[in-house]
Design an enzyme around this catalytic site. Sequence first.
Site, PDB file in Angstrom:
ATOM      1  N   GLU A  59       0.746  -1.097   0.004  1.00 43.09           N
ATOM      2  CA  GLU A  59       0.088  -0.116   0.004  1.00 43.09           C
ATOM      3  C   GLU A  59       0.770   1.099  -0.230  1.00 43.09           C
ATOM      4  OE1 GLU A  59      -3.647   1.643   2.958  1.00 43.09           O
ATOM      5  OE2 GLU A  59      -1.815   0.652   3.663  1.00 43.09           O
ATOM      6  N   LYS A 133     -10.461   0.067  -0.669  1.00 40.02           N
ATOM      7  CA  LYS A 133     -10.461  -0.446   0.708  1.00 40.02           C
ATOM      8  C   LYS A 133     -11.533  -0.196   1.558  1.00 40.02           C
ATOM      9  CE  LYS A 133      -7.087   0.612   4.710  1.00 40.02           C
ATOM     10  NZ  LYS A 133      -5.816   1.481   4.888  1.00 40.02           N
ATOM     11  N   CYS A 165      -4.269  -3.353   4.121  1.00 39.49           N
ATOM     12  CA  CYS A 165      -3.940  -2.774   5.427  1.00 39.49           C
ATOM     13  C   CYS A 165      -4.813  -2.922   6.742  1.00 39.49           C
ATOM     14  CB  CYS A 165      -3.421  -1.522   5.193  1.00 39.49           C
ATOM     15  SG  CYS A 165      -2.057  -0.701   6.554  1.00 39.49           S
TER      16      CYS A 165
END
Length: 339
Positions: A59, A133, A165
């Site tokens: 990321e 995300k 993440c």
Amino acid sequence: MRHGDISSSPDTVGVAVVNYKMPRLHTKNEVLENCRNIAKVIGGVKQGLPGLDLIIFPEYSTHGIMYDRQEMFDTAASVPGEETAILAEACKKNKVWGVFSLTGEKHEQAKKNPYNTLILVNDKGEIVQKYRKILPWCPIECWYPGDKTYVVDGPKGLKVSLIICDDGNYPEIWRDCAMRGAELIVRCQGYMYPAKEQQIAIVKAMAWANQCYVAVANATGFDGVYSYFGHSSIIGFDGHTLGECGEEENGLQYAQLSVQQIRDARKYDQSQNQLFKLLHRGYSGVFASGDGDKGVAECPFEFYKTWVNDPKKAQENVEKFTRPSVGVAACPVGDLPTK
């Protein structure tokens, strides 16, 4: 599952994860130049690892973190766009698949904040998965949240899902990907200290709980604000680490993931087949009681029932034992409301 060689086989997918140094960029031209650098890395890694089928970058590795809001909007990418064209050409040229970060991707409505996006590019240079995300790292990240996961056939038919993440701190997203058939869950992250130990631990637990391969690509270095701990890794579907980087900048790990082995395990494993057993609860006792051979399929978890049927009520319920405001007066972040 094999680790230590530079090859792959008709049954194994050669996967590399890169400890890419977190860039600090400010302009579109700088982002495009960094894309060209990533393309060079792909060529070099393929030369050193001829069995490479899939290479994964962290990321923020393409854009870095734009701490300035205007820079975030000015550098936001379109998909497809100039950035993806460079990355796609590198995949096509080197005959590899790649996972790349776009921070951000322009929102459909120009005034709304961009998305934090990953793309999976095949060895023909085609974008075959775009994931936004779902759970941005609040209160710091201001990305507009995505709303779904995806599963696609990846290299050699291995089924691949992408997550980003902070997504990985929520067991729900892993289970959603796995229950949709994902065999490899790719977690690209720009994770910083102090959460190193927790992040190393959770990916092993999620691989075990969901009987899936996990590939983690994390950033390294210091961007003037955060220090990133690296430890990009590849985890087997039994929760054991196949390969793990340290904190070195631009280090990488490589392993071969067997397509046949994970499918064999999901079909024939019994005591630790969490995916099967969750939807066939207590099948031994149910069968012994004369109530059929499928166990219990109904969801027993009150929270999930409420969340699906009445999300506002579920939100109100959690606020009763956490807090009603998104901001915290004792430690304010930006202009988030604290009342």
